[in-house]
Design an enzyme around this catalytic site. Sequence first.
Site, PDB file in Angstrom:
ATOM      1  N   HIS A  89      52.652  32.489  -0.435  1.00 20.61           N
ATOM      2  CA  HIS A  89      53.403  31.345  -0.946  1.00 20.61           C
ATOM      3  C   HIS A  89      52.429  30.230  -1.329  1.00 20.61           C
ATOM      4  O   HIS A  89      51.235  30.306  -1.042  1.00 20.61           O
ATOM      5  CB  HIS A  89      54.406  30.834   0.098  1.00 20.61           C
TER       6      HIS A  89
HETATM    7  P1  TYD Z   1      55.678  31.284   7.426  1.00 23.28           P
HETATM    8  O1  TYD Z   1      55.160  29.998   6.926  1.00 23.28           O
HETATM    9  O2  TYD Z   1      56.695  32.007   6.597  1.00 23.28           O
HETATM   10  O3  TYD Z   1      54.516  32.293   7.788  1.00 23.28           O
HETATM   11  P2  TYD Z   1      53.303  32.838   6.915  1.00 23.28           P
HETATM   12  O4  TYD Z   1      53.390  32.196   5.578  1.00 23.28           O
HETATM   13  O5  TYD Z   1      52.105  32.442   7.675  1.00 23.28           O
HETATM   14  O6  TYD Z   1      53.408  34.313   6.849  1.00 23.28           O
HETATM   15  O7  TYD Z   1      56.269  31.021   8.871  1.00 23.28           O
HETATM   16  C1  TYD Z   1      56.643  32.073   9.731  1.00 23.28           C
HETATM   17  C2  TYD Z   1      57.915  31.648  10.457  1.00 23.28           C
HETATM   18  O8  TYD Z   1      57.688  30.482  11.254  1.00 23.28           O
HETATM   19  C3  TYD Z   1      59.058  31.306   9.516  1.00 23.28           C
HETATM   20  O9  TYD Z   1      60.251  31.779  10.117  1.00 23.28           O
HETATM   21  C4  TYD Z   1      59.085  29.797   9.488  1.00 23.28           C
HETATM   22  C5  TYD Z   1      58.546  29.422  10.856  1.00 23.28           C
HETATM   23  N1  TYD Z   1      57.761  28.181  10.875  1.00 23.28           N
HETATM   24  C6  TYD Z   1      58.283  27.031  11.445  1.00 23.28           C
HETATM   25  O10 TYD Z   1      59.426  27.031  11.959  1.00 23.28           O
HETATM   26  N2  TYD Z   1      57.542  25.895  11.462  1.00 23.28           N
HETATM   27  C7  TYD Z   1      56.282  25.854  10.938  1.00 23.28           C
HETATM   28  O11 TYD Z   1      55.618  24.796  10.981  1.00 23.28           O
HETATM   29  C8  TYD Z   1      55.749  27.052  10.338  1.00 23.28           C
HETATM   30  C9  TYD Z   1      54.376  27.068   9.724  1.00 23.28           C
HETATM   31  C10 TYD Z   1      56.511  28.173  10.329  1.00 23.28           C
END
Ligand code: TYD
Length: 144
Positions: free
Chosen positions: A55
């Site tokens: 992303h």
């Molecule tokens: P995500 O940003 O989608 O993970 P990555 O891009 O590293 O693969 O985040 C993973 C999960 O954690 C998603 O369900 C959203 C949650 N999350 C939060 O609730 N707060 C946060 O600050 C972050 C970074 C993620």
Amino acid sequence: MRKTSVYDCHVIPLNKINDLAGNTTVVEGNRNIPFNLRRIYYLYDIPGGESRGGHAHRELHQLIVAASGSFEVLLDDGENKKIVRLDRPNFGLLVLPGIWRELMEFSSGAICIVLASHKYDKSDYMRNYNAFVQFKKSLTSATN
Ligand code: TYD
């Protein structure tokens, strides 16, 4: 939004306080990193072969650190790509807004710490790659 490029994203050397009892690295927002620090999160217990990210953000600035182990970060600004390998806790990769990123090739036991400029905001994410590329193109034509 300013049109950012992968070449604006670079590895920042952090301090390392050497001590016989072990090393210490300190990061203060707007001092060691070029943004205000409002959130920290970390990725760990990442299964072999898994990738994370996939992303871009609209506003968020991040510093990505391999606190333990190693991994690779693929950066993509819609035109150029760059892969950065992180494997030392006293170096961090600055990732600017408007840059697509994927984290991959995690070593066993790797821990990825992310220092972030804003609190969690779902609406700051761009998760569709083609839409991201179109968005970057629109910025290009708007600034030319
Ligand atoms: P995500 O940003 O989608 O993970 P990555 O891009 O590293 O693969 O985040 C993973 C999960 O954690 C998603 O369900 C959203 C949650 N999350 C939060 O609730 N707060 C946060 O600050 C972050 C970074 C993620």
